[in-house]
Design an enzyme around this catalytic site. Structure first.
Site, PDB file in Angstrom:
ATOM      1  NE  ARG B 265     -31.555 -43.723 -79.154  1.00 22.12           N
ATOM      2  CZ  ARG B 265     -31.661 -44.574 -78.069  1.00 22.12           C
ATOM      3  NH1 ARG B 265     -31.557 -45.716 -78.076  1.00 22.12           N
ATOM      4  NH2 ARG B 265     -32.391 -43.900 -76.814  1.00 22.12           N
ATOM      5  CG  HIS B 269     -35.365 -47.222 -80.119  1.00 13.69           C
ATOM      6  ND1 HIS B 269     -34.236 -47.728 -80.909  1.00 13.69           N
ATOM      7  CD2 HIS B 269     -36.558 -48.037 -80.688  1.00 13.69           C
ATOM      8  CE1 HIS B 269     -34.789 -49.044 -81.475  1.00 13.69           C
ATOM      9  NE2 HIS B 269     -36.123 -48.991 -81.471  1.00 13.69           N
ATOM     10  CE1 TYR B 278     -32.533 -45.016 -73.258  1.00 10.26           C
ATOM     11  CE2 TYR B 278     -34.773 -45.409 -72.827  1.00 10.26           C
ATOM     12  CZ  TYR B 278     -33.699 -44.955 -73.748  1.00 10.26           C
ATOM     13  OH  TYR B 278     -33.921 -44.689 -75.177  1.00 10.26           O
TER      14      TYR B 278
HETATM   15  C1  TPP Z   1     -35.154 -60.051 -83.273  1.00 13.91           C
HETATM   16  C2  TPP Z   1     -35.604 -58.799 -82.655  1.00 13.91           C
HETATM   17  N1  TPP Z   1     -35.678 -58.677 -81.429  1.00 13.91           N
HETATM   18  C3  TPP Z   1     -36.205 -57.684 -80.884  1.00 13.91           C
HETATM   19  C4  TPP Z   1     -36.494 -56.606 -81.840  1.00 13.91           C
HETATM   20  C5  TPP Z   1     -36.974 -55.119 -81.267  1.00 13.91           C
HETATM   21  N2  TPP Z   1     -36.043 -54.133 -81.318  1.00 13.91           N
HETATM   22  C6  TPP Z   1     -36.036 -52.967 -82.424  1.00 13.91           C
HETATM   23  S1  TPP Z   1     -34.770 -52.126 -82.401  1.00 13.91           S
HETATM   24  C7  TPP Z   1     -34.254 -52.857 -80.883  1.00 13.91           C
HETATM   25  C8  TPP Z   1     -32.854 -52.524 -80.337  1.00 13.91           C
HETATM   26  C9  TPP Z   1     -31.862 -52.526 -81.434  1.00 13.91           C
HETATM   27  O1  TPP Z   1     -30.519 -52.045 -80.802  1.00 13.91           O
HETATM   28  P1  TPP Z   1     -29.097 -51.865 -81.867  1.00 13.91           P
HETATM   29  O2  TPP Z   1     -29.135 -52.975 -82.642  1.00 13.91           O
HETATM   30  O3  TPP Z   1     -28.211 -51.249 -81.015  1.00 13.91           O
HETATM   31  O4  TPP Z   1     -29.751 -50.700 -82.741  1.00 13.91           O
HETATM   32  P2  TPP Z   1     -30.156 -49.257 -82.686  1.00 13.91           P
HETATM   33  O5  TPP Z   1     -31.672 -49.164 -82.423  1.00 13.91           O
HETATM   34  O6  TPP Z   1     -29.288 -48.690 -81.424  1.00 13.91           O
HETATM   35  O7  TPP Z   1     -29.824 -48.519 -83.965  1.00 13.91           O
HETATM   36  C10 TPP Z   1     -34.935 -53.878 -80.597  1.00 13.91           C
HETATM   37  C11 TPP Z   1     -34.897 -54.770 -79.364  1.00 13.91           C
HETATM   38  C12 TPP Z   1     -36.325 -56.630 -83.066  1.00 13.91           C
HETATM   39  N3  TPP Z   1     -36.606 -55.658 -84.048  1.00 13.91           N
HETATM   40  N4  TPP Z   1     -36.033 -58.045 -83.766  1.00 13.91           N
END
Ligand code: TPP
Ligand code: TPP
Ligand code: MG
Ligand code: MG
Lengths: 339, 368, 368, 339
Positions: B265, B269, B278
């Site tokens: 990425r 975020h 971080y």
């Molecule tokens: C069940 C749930 N818990 C927490 C969140 C909050 N949240 C949104 S994105 C994220 C990180 C997700 O990381 P990843 O799966 O690696 O996807 P990326 O954002 O890196 O594409 C979090 C913790 C959420 N959307 N759903």
């Protein structure tokens, strides 16, 4: 010594002080480490106390809560964060079947001093799944204490109380109040005790009962009503479980009228419980039915429409006006209109 | 009496020990593992055009957040190869179950970019028509969509269609229980679904090392009896080759397939995030050298499949696309408050009628 | 830029292609895979005594359901080798996180059988003291206990104790999301926890084939970076050897370990179940020949570690144990209704005081 | 044609008829196949319709619900079973964030005709986690219809209605009524429409509002009260969402008194909503506060103590007696006693 701080800062101070005073306290969850949480409530804690005391977990809410259960059984006092209201749902089984029940299942031989922090409710233009008002799910689950501060000072002291509590506490943080600044006394305590409601404003004509994000709305409504010569009392519950019947009943017995304000969808919410309790206990002091001002029974709206959903000063004042009439003729008339 | 399986079965389920690669970071060809075919040249050129467009769209979306036209935007920069290969590997009648991160996949699938951005600009939750586009609403509750994808795949199988479903998920999402349940259901039902894990190394601020101790996420497949592969997610040629094989496997009755694409990425975020808290900027810079778009361009030029004029044309088209998007997003989104009551149920309940009437009276009161 | 691991790491995480075995079904020794030590003779004889007792306890509990002394009982018959090896592999200061199925493990750990059966006779939820016995309450919500086990293991690590936690779970329970989250948390935290999957081939009526398509459940470990093994769950010698190695691995800082024990549920799911609806009696008969108790007895006698008098003594002790249990269970359980309000919180809320008073008034009213 | 059948048999007949009439209907869950479900509600369905139409899933509730979501998006009409109340909690996120919201999220472009059957509540001597009354969690979640039959005839028709409904329906089955036999008409419909409450017994002096497992309790109480010359009306809600205000309000306006009966723990339960609604809409017809008779705010007790917890005829009659007094002096007096 008092200082002006935001609710987020007050919560951060409470966690820092709890970590300092009791080495059994652990803070963990998603992004609570180096990032300091998406709302920065855990800002700087990993830096000060190290990864051992404040750490990021893998992304799994049932895991976070279940880990807290095991750590608490092992003598620690976990303070965990669910990143947003709707993202606590994956942990619902862990919360309802274990966190809430373990003391009871074991006849008090095991207890779970766990605090589950949940940023909740809307008003910040958040997208879907980020604005749920989920307090009723927990308040309806025996074995859980449910707390929600409306001021920075309460945020600090209620969180300190929650961490010190021998039992699990669901600590609901009204997102939209994170950035509201107030005089806060983290040194010597002025805040009311755990389990006690606070009369935020005194009044004669009617009582507004509110909690969390709805307290400022209630206070603004009381302010506006005062200009029209109507004197409204505002009670802030502070803790939903335990419920402070004494303070609420005393107020309504005095004013003879009551409006309950709750941001969550109304049906079977905490506001229903309050209305039911108040009429059970104050029936013969009531000059009008206890009315509820709540969000609609709809999924939380997209940001562009949330203002239409959220209880605002006008909706509260409309309800207060209805306190003067019989059997809410206008509401019945709406029903006819609708069908 | 105890269960016996041939080690044979087992080997078939393990991914390659190294991520599959066709093109090195410098754009030169490398020897891919046996069994993977290089996609046809015109497909790669088409993929290039879409990557140029996708990246431009992504840049525009990020710009729109700065202009306050978008509330929030999770950028796909650096992950275009995964998302565009994911789309190219599918047919129009296949279904796609994306996350909030996969906007580039959606516009590449041909969805109206304004409709795609409706959620993020604060308009209605899902701006496009999932039934018409066969793209499920972008999903925020992590990993929950992967089970829906299995259900849709099972539905297509039952209806005798030979459609395939591709479920997108991030590295962090693989830690959720729902991902486990989805993989298991898919395997037991032999549902025609491909799980594409975009391992971009972070879940907001949480690095992969805190997320999983697995040799690679692709090794999760064998625990369900699902064949798996890992691929260099910044090598479009490799991702397209592997996903095409995975989709064919699913379409021809082979059941589910799990692909882990190693990518990164590049941006925060979302625009609201502060990565300096971080991760080191050098880490990001290192990954610049692995940029999927530059890598594909060099490779295609080297093979003489892409000329300067093709590159120029692709960028011109992308600029026009971005300009149209910018203009379209300049208008404020509109919404009818009464629609709040229209989609809770097919028919509003008496309670909703009452509440609708209450809102109506409030709105009239505001008017006078 | 993409993740690289040595295939070495990978091999270390895969289970043996065949379940580990020391003793064949006919009680004769077979060559175990390298690296597993045979437990000392006296341990095996002790295990034998406990199996005789455990089986007798199990039979008594089933009998008590027929006499209406137990509301429900999930039998362990056929799974004694797994449960008793699980207990023998642990120290007294280690923790055990059992399911409703693992009563034999609990009595073998030395818990009062009446306290163990309190839940199932309709008395209070957990009849024993988890803190004193270091045995968590038998868990019904499937797989949820595996995460608690990780938390307890992490707690012991943090307190500088070298304790280990053993989490029991069934084949069906491995399908729950919580199991996935527990394995991942354990691996990332390197928590000293051993996951023992008793694969008894059924989840109530659902056979393993409908539960998972994995070559074996032990193959789930590698997806988390957890070393795993599969073992013949009806071969006490093998289970004890493998679990002892797993516990040592965890105790010495190696992190979690996953063991799948292939066994079989000989009895109905509980006394309330009707297995004729979903499995053939021949299948059950076939497994009789794999009985863990008979197998161990033949083996120990063959090795001259067990004599007729030892066998007789073991059975005599078991009979006395069963008789004491029968008598103890003859009395109706008693409970104080007001205790309902005592353990909801450390201090009852005003609401609970009110409700307690309401019940009090009801009970007095009933009296007159 | 009518026949005497148990509620379990009526539900089985409803599923069978639904499977026969609409090939899009699928039945799945844990042990619903060859075993026929732990309560035998799906008995014989796999035999008659084959594994394709009625099948066992791997053991994962979020998986069952999520699979249903995908199948419904794909044009099927899943009728799924959660084996017991507390074992639906792992699926809470799927239910609250997807099942309840998908139509709304997509502006009606996608809909989810899913029925989630949940055996619930106690009174059968079940051990922990097998007797939760979880209806309020669903009733409080916008986008879910919540149904609970109290008779075999309603069980059949409400389930047929639920399967035919274009929206998700949480179908709560009172375990303890599974084996109660009644005249049931599966051929021609006598049952009231979906969304309508039923007056099970007419009366003049007070209205008892109940649903699911509490309806028989209410009827017995009315029977007993009649012997003391007090005439109680009994309203059976049948559907909690939508809520039949018309029937409830008409009854209470007539009787002027109301007791709400709910087996679940009382705090913020469905009974609170009913009490709140009734006093909002009938205030000036009420001669006494709307009282609630509920389970205590405790985790469900072990079998040996459940009779102390469950609302019974006496607890209902005690409440009816209190309808005669002001501000529940006895209750307040209990509070004093307690503290
Ligand atoms: C069940 C749930 N818990 C927490 C969140 C909050 N949240 C949104 S994105 C994220 C990180 C997700 O990381 P990843 O799966 O690696 O996807 P990326 O954002 O890196 O594409 C979090 C913790 C959420 N959307 N759903
Ligand atoms: C979360 C949850 N869902 C469903 C159940 C109901 N249930 C109790 S035991 C069981 C089967 C478990 O099978 P398995 O894990 O193989 O353990 P076994 O009974 O074979 O020892 C089921 C479905 C439950 N207890 N918890
Ligand atoms: Mg990621
Ligand atoms: Mg099993």
């Amino acid at each position: 010594m008092t200082a002006t701080m935001t609710m987020a800062q007050a919560l951060n101070a409470a966690l820092r002080d709890a970590l300092r005073e009791d080495e059994r306290v652990l803070v963990f969850g998603e992004d609570v480490g180096p990032l300091g949480g998406v709302f920065r409530v855990t800002d700087g804690l990993t830096k000060e106390f190290g990864e051992e005391r404040c750490f990021d977990t893998p992304l799994a809410e049932a895991g976070i809560v279940g880990l807290a259960v095991g750590l608490a059984m092992g003598g620690f006092r976990p303070v965990i964060e669910m990143q947003f209201d709707a993202f606590a749902y994956p942990a619902f089984e862990q919360i309802a079947s274990h966190v809430a029940k373990l003391r009871n299942r074991t006849r008090g031989r095991l207890s779970l001093p766990i605090v589950i922090r949940i940023p909740y409710a809307g008003g910040i233009g958040g997208v879907e799944h980020h604005c749920d008002s989920s307090e009723a799910y927990y308040a309806h689950t025996p074995g859980l204490k449910v707390v929600t501060p409306a001021t920075a000072d309460d945020a600090y002291w209620l969180l300190r109380d929650a961490v010190a509590d021998p039992d699990p506490v669901i600590f609901m943080e009204p997102k939209r109040l994170y950035w509201s600044k107030e005089e806060t006394s983290v040194a010597d305590r002025h805040a009311a005790g755990f389990g006690r409601a606070a009369v935020r404003r005194e009044g004669r004509d009617a009582t507004l009962v509110a909690y969390g994000p709805s307290v400022p709305v209630a206070l603004q409504a009381a302010e506006a009503a005062a200009r029209d010569g109507r004197s409204l009392e505002v009670v802030d519950l502070r803790t939903i479980v335990p419920f402070d019947d004494e303070t609420v009943v005393a107020s309504v017995r005095r004013t003879g009228r009551c409006v309950v304000i709750q941001e969550a969808q109304g049906f079977a919410g905490v506001g229903a419980e309050i209305a039911a309790r108040v009429q059970e206990r104050c029936f013969h002091s009531l000059a009008a039915p206890v009315l509820r001002v709540t969000g609609f029974d709809i999924p939380y709206p997209p940001p562009i429409l949330e203002h239409s959903h959220l209880p605002d000063v006008d909706r509260v004042l409309d309800a207060v006006d209805r306190l003067q009439f019989d059997d809410q003729p206008d509401l019945l008339h709406l029903t006819r209109e609708a069908s | 009496m105890s269960v016996r399986r041939s080690p044979q079965t087992v080997d078939g389920l393990l991914p390659s020990p190294e991520p599959v690669r066709f093109v090195a970071e410098d754009g030169t060809a490398v020897e891919p593992p046996a069994g993977y075919a290089e996609p046809a040249g015109e497909h790669l050129v088409e993929a290039y055009r879409r990557m140029v467009l996708g990246r431009r769209f992504d840049r525009q979306a990020t710009a729109l957040t700065k202009q306050g036209r978008l509330a929030v935007y999770p950028s796909s920069r650096g992950q275009e190869a995964c998302q565009i290969a994911g789309v190219l590997a599918l047919r129009e009648d296949d279904w796609l179950f994306p996350t909030y991160r996969d906007s580039v996949a959606l516009v590449s699938r041909g969805l109206d970019p304004v409709e795609v951005l409706t959620l993020l600009r604060g308009g209605w939750h899902c701006g496009y028509d999932p039934a018409a586009t066969r793209v499920a609403p972008q999903c925020t509750p992590l990993a929950t969509q992967t089970i829906h994808a299995v259900g849709m795949a099972e539905a297509m199988r039952r209806k005798g269609e030979d459609g395939v479903v591709m479920a997108f998920i991030g590295d962090g999402g693989t830690s959720e229980g729902d991902f486990h349940e989805a993989l298991n259901y898919a395997a037991v039902l032999r549902a025609p679904v491909v799980f594409l894990v975009q391992n971009n190394k972070y879940a907001i601020s949480v690095p992969l090392a805190k997320q999983s101790a697995a040799p690679a996420l692709a090794y999760k497949g064998i625990g369900y009896g699902i064949p798996s592969e890992q691929v260099d997610g910044n090598d479009l040629v490799a991702v397209l080759s592997v996903l095409t094989a995975a989709v064919t496997h699913a379409r021809t009755g082979g059941g589910p397939f799990l692909v882990e694409a190693h990518t990164y990425r590049m941006d925060p975020h979302t625009n609201a995030d502060d990565p300096t808290r971080y991760r080191e900027s050098q880490e990001v810079e290192q990954w610049e050298s692995a940029d999927p778009l530059a890598r594909l361009e060099t490779y295609l030029r080297g093979r003489g499949l892409l000329g300067a004029e093709d590159v120029a044309a692709a960028h011109k088209a992308a600029e026009e696309y971005a300009a149209r998007l910018r203009d379209a997003m300049n208008a404020d989104p509109e919404a009818d408050p009464f629609e709040l009551f229209d989609h809770v149920f097919a028919e509003p309940t008496p309670q909703l009628h009452e509440q609708r009437a209450l809102l109506a009276s409030e709105l009239t009161a505001r008017e006078d």
